[in-house]
Design a protein around this motif. Structure first.
Motif, PDB file in Angstrom:
ATOM      1  N   ALA A   1       8.677   8.388  14.429  1.00 43.32           N
ATOM      2  CA  ALA A   1       8.183   7.226  13.524  1.00 43.32           C
ATOM      3  C   ALA A   1       9.071   7.458  12.263  1.00 43.32           C
ATOM      4  N   GLY A   2       9.780   6.645  11.721  1.00 35.67           N
ATOM      5  CA  GLY A   2      10.611   6.760  10.424  1.00 35.67           C
ATOM      6  C   GLY A   2      11.636   7.616  10.748  1.00 35.67           C
ATOM      7  N   CYS A   3      12.541   7.276  11.809  1.00 33.78           N
ATOM      8  CA  CYS A   3      13.724   8.071  12.325  1.00 33.78           C
ATOM      9  C   CYS A   3      14.887   7.823  11.238  1.00 33.78           C
TER      10      CYS A   3
ATOM     11  N   PHE B   1      17.982  18.970  12.015  1.00 30.36           N
ATOM     12  CA  PHE B   1      17.378  20.125  12.130  1.00 30.36           C
ATOM     13  C   PHE B   1      16.587  20.558  10.774  1.00 30.36           C
ATOM     14  N   ARG B   2      16.217  19.386  10.019  1.00 28.80           N
ATOM     15  CA  ARG B   2      15.582  19.527   8.703  1.00 28.80           C
ATOM     16  C   ARG B   2      14.430  20.364   8.894  1.00 28.80           C
ATOM     17  N   ASP B   3      14.332  21.703   8.177  1.00 23.77           N
ATOM     18  CA  ASP B   3      13.316  22.631   8.311  1.00 23.77           C
ATOM     19  C   ASP B   3      13.396  23.198   9.414  1.00 23.77           C
TER      20      ASP B   3
ATOM     21  N   THR C   1      12.101   5.114  15.821  1.00 27.80           N
ATOM     22  CA  THR C   1      11.839   3.797  15.158  1.00 27.80           C
ATOM     23  C   THR C   1      11.831   3.808  13.635  1.00 27.80           C
ATOM     24  N   ASP C   2      12.118   2.818  13.047  1.00 29.89           N
ATOM     25  CA  ASP C   2      12.323   2.716  11.580  1.00 29.89           C
ATOM     26  C   ASP C   2      12.049   1.021  11.185  1.00 29.89           C
ATOM     27  N   ILE C   3      11.696   0.985   9.846  1.00 29.19           N
ATOM     28  CA  ILE C   3      11.880  -0.285   9.505  1.00 29.19           C
ATOM     29  C   ILE C   3      13.412  -0.814   9.075  1.00 29.19           C
TER      30      ILE C   3
ATOM     31  N   CYS D   1       6.138  12.270  12.834  1.00 30.94           N
ATOM     32  CA  CYS D   1       6.427  11.479  11.734  1.00 30.94           C
ATOM     33  C   CYS D   1       6.486  12.363  10.245  1.00 30.94           C
ATOM     34  N   ARG D   2       7.668  12.652   9.986  1.00 30.52           N
ATOM     35  CA  ARG D   2       7.812  13.514   8.990  1.00 30.52           C
ATOM     36  C   ARG D   2       8.461  12.808   7.655  1.00 30.52           C
ATOM     37  N   ASN D   3       7.926  13.103   6.574  1.00 31.90           N
ATOM     38  CA  ASN D   3       8.486  12.613   5.154  1.00 31.90           C
ATOM     39  C   ASN D   3       8.586  11.091   5.131  1.00 31.90           C
ATOM     40  N   VAL D   4       7.445  10.496   5.781  1.00 32.60           N
ATOM     41  CA  VAL D   4       7.238   9.166   5.723  1.00 32.60           C
ATOM     42  C   VAL D   4       6.200   8.841   4.954  1.00 32.60           C
TER      43      VAL D   4
ATOM     44  N   HIS E   1      10.651  -0.740  14.136  1.00 36.60           N
ATOM     45  CA  HIS E   1       9.127  -0.772  14.338  1.00 36.60           C
ATOM     46  C   HIS E   1       8.536  -0.687  12.859  1.00 36.60           C
ATOM     47  N   ASN E   2       7.730  -1.471  12.405  1.00 37.63           N
ATOM     48  CA  ASN E   2       6.974  -1.356  11.152  1.00 37.63           C
ATOM     49  C   ASN E   2       5.762  -0.743  11.084  1.00 37.63           C
ATOM     50  N   LEU E   3       5.427   0.666  10.691  1.00 37.54           N
ATOM     51  CA  LEU E   3       4.075   1.171  10.852  1.00 37.54           C
ATOM     52  C   LEU E   3       3.028   0.460  10.273  1.00 37.54           C
ATOM     53  N   VAL E   4       3.443  -0.308   9.181  1.00 40.79           N
ATOM     54  CA  VAL E   4       2.484  -0.831   8.517  1.00 40.79           C
ATOM     55  C   VAL E   4       1.715  -2.148   9.370  1.00 40.79           C
TER      56      VAL E   4
ATOM     57  N   LEU F   1      13.659   1.198  -1.788  1.00 40.34           N
ATOM     58  CA  LEU F   1      12.333   1.298  -1.368  1.00 40.34           C
ATOM     59  C   LEU F   1      12.260   2.280  -0.280  1.00 40.34           C
ATOM     60  N   VAL F   2      12.959   2.204   0.855  1.00 41.99           N
ATOM     61  CA  VAL F   2      12.764   2.994   2.038  1.00 41.99           C
ATOM     62  C   VAL F   2      13.090   4.068   2.056  1.00 41.99           C
ATOM     63  N   ILE F   3      14.181   4.654   1.198  1.00 39.40           N
ATOM     64  CA  ILE F   3      14.513   6.198   0.825  1.00 39.40           C
ATOM     65  C   ILE F   3      14.814   6.918   2.451  1.00 39.40           C
ATOM     66  N   PRO F   4      16.085   6.601   2.605  1.00 37.40           N
ATOM     67  CA  PRO F   4      16.674   7.164   4.139  1.00 37.40           C
ATOM     68  C   PRO F   4      16.996   8.410   4.057  1.00 37.40           C
ATOM     69  N   VAL F   5      16.704   9.208   2.992  1.00 36.42           N
ATOM     70  CA  VAL F   5      17.107  10.646   3.217  1.00 36.42           C
ATOM     71  C   VAL F   5      16.433  11.480   4.525  1.00 36.42           C
ATOM     72  N   THR F   6      17.528  12.202   4.926  1.00 36.26           N
ATOM     73  CA  THR F   6      17.249  12.971   6.284  1.00 36.26           C
ATOM     74  C   THR F   6      18.497  13.907   6.515  1.00 36.26           C
ATOM     75  N   GLU F   7      18.159  14.679   7.597  1.00 37.43           N
ATOM     76  CA  GLU F   7      19.157  15.667   7.795  1.00 37.43           C
ATOM     77  C   GLU F   7      18.873  16.214   9.269  1.00 37.43           C
TER      78      GLU F   7
ATOM     79  N   ASN G   1       0.831  -1.148  -0.047  1.00 38.50           N
ATOM     80  CA  ASN G   1       0.277  -0.069   0.036  1.00 38.50           C
ATOM     81  C   ASN G   1       0.749   1.371  -0.068  1.00 38.50           C
ATOM     82  N   TYR G   2       1.942   1.237  -0.606  1.00 40.27           N
ATOM     83  CA  TYR G   2       2.727   2.379  -0.752  1.00 40.27           C
ATOM     84  C   TYR G   2       2.364   3.261  -2.016  1.00 40.27           C
ATOM     85  N   SER G   3       2.658   4.207  -2.171  1.00 35.58           N
ATOM     86  CA  SER G   3       2.182   5.084  -3.270  1.00 35.58           C
ATOM     87  C   SER G   3       2.957   4.200  -4.758  1.00 35.58           C
TER      88      SER G   3
ATOM     89  N   GLU H   1      18.975  11.456  12.785  1.00 34.59           N
ATOM     90  CA  GLU H   1      19.193  12.971  12.697  1.00 34.59           C
ATOM     91  C   GLU H   1      18.130  13.530  13.574  1.00 34.59           C
ATOM     92  N   GLU H   2      16.862  13.127  13.120  1.00 37.53           N
ATOM     93  CA  GLU H   2      15.707  13.970  13.713  1.00 37.53           C
ATOM     94  C   GLU H   2      15.648  13.862  15.350  1.00 37.53           C
ATOM     95  N   ALA H   3      15.927  12.517  15.638  1.00 39.95           N
ATOM     96  CA  ALA H   3      15.943  12.287  17.116  1.00 39.95           C
ATOM     97  C   ALA H   3      17.193  13.052  17.753  1.00 39.95           C
TER      98      ALA H   3
END
Ligand SMILES: C[S@@+](CC[C@H](N)C(=O)[O-])C[C@H]1O[C@@H](n2cnc3c(N)ncnc32)[C@H](O)[C@@H]1O
Length: 279
Positions: free
Chosen positions: A112-114, A84-86, A141-143, A219-222, A203-206, A76-82, A33-35, A118-120
């Motif tokens: 969720a989806g860390c 203090f993003r935004d 958490t993340d998958i 839960c940002r950009n997940v 942790h898998n959100l699905v 498929l998981v796209i780990p892009v982060t930084e 059920n991903y886009s 970096e976000e934590a």
């Protein structure tokens, strides 16, 4: 569009559905059920890199070769982060959210989806500067297990330092960013006290359930990668996991509008997607 092109499109949909079903049954990761547009793009990216002919031949490889599966998983998981993003969102957090958290005897936060953490770690710095870190527990958490392993290592790629320093300042940082890391032989490591109150876990959100009650869920950009049905399911999970008057923080392109949860939250900051559980 010719009949053949139409059939090719339909055929591809069937092949992708079979590939995702196969991954779910064989490895337990549920991307069904991903886009579709995003998943399709990433699958084709992997097909080209693997020199495979089509989705079905990638499927054959992924089913029988664990390393091929891991390469696809990484796409498929796209780990892009930084860190203090935004940055302005962190300014809004300081101003609109932390004063209310200050009243609590104990603060529980879920990222969720860390990804690689970096976000934590940014949250940890923020709480430290506000004098709240000692009474906080951050669950991140993340998958993606490889990303969680990196998160636990506390290292920052040296080529990210300039951006992170700039972000930290724009986020209202009260010290200098270099107070938070040590650098040795080209390796930059965040100081240990920043991870003392963080638990990194898979942790898998699905497929996984709620595991605690939180005052803040970020839960940002997940969910941008999820379809509407999955988004609704995950919003239900977050609603059930938030304490009364708890805060939900989404990514800049994400929204609660048009979900069944829309009227269960008040919008605290529309620009930075900060919501508060209303009932
Ligand atoms: C683009 S990153 C966002 C990282 C961070 N939240 C940020 O905004 O910088 C998306 C993360 O979501 C994770 N993810 C994707 N599907 C997930 C799922 N079903 N359960 C938990 N995490 C998931 C990915 O592994 C990836 O680390």
């Amino acid at each position: 569009m010719s009949n053949n092109e139409l059939m090719d499109g339909e055929l591809e949909k069937i092949e992708i559905a079979l590939l995702l079903e196969g991954i779910y049954r064989r490895y337990g990761y549920d991307f069904r059920n991903y886009s579709y547009a995003s998943i399709r793009r990433r699958i084709w990216h992997r097909i080209h890199l693997e020199g495979a002919a089509n989705v079905s031949s990638l499927q054959e490889r992924v089913m029988h070769d664990f390393e091929a599966f891991q390469r696809l998983l990484n796409d498929l998981v796209i780990p892009v982060t930084e860190m203090f993003r935004d940055p302005e969102m962190y300014l809004a957090l300081r101003r609109d959210v932390l004063p209310a958290l200050r009243m609590l005897p104990y603060i529980r936060i879920w990222h969720a989806g860390c990804s690689t953490g970096e976000e934590a770690y940014s949250m940890s710095i923020l709480l430290h500067e506000e004098g709240l870190l000692e009474k906080s527990r951050i669950y991140a958490t993340d998958i993606n297990e490889a990303a969680l392993k990196r998160a636990n290592e506390r290292t920052i790629p040296i080529d990210r330092m300039k951006l992170y320093t700039k972000n930290y300042q724009a986020a209202g940082g009260q010290h200098t960013f270099s107070d938070y890391y040590v650098s040795d032989h080209g390796i930059v490591m965040l100081k240990p006290f920043l991870s003392r109150n963080i638990v990194f876990a898979r942790h898998n959100l699905v497929t996984d359930r709620s595991f605690n009650e939180f005052h803040v869920i970020m839960c940002r950009n997940v969910m941008i990668y999820f379809n509407n049905e999955l988004r609704e399911q995950v919003h239900q999970l977050f609603y059930d996991s938030l304490s009364p008057k708890g805060y939900l923080i989404l990514g800049g392109k994400e929204s609660l509008s048009f979900t069944p949860m829309a009227d269960r939250y008040e919008t605290l900051n529309d620009q930075h997607r900060i919501f508060r559980k209303a009932r």
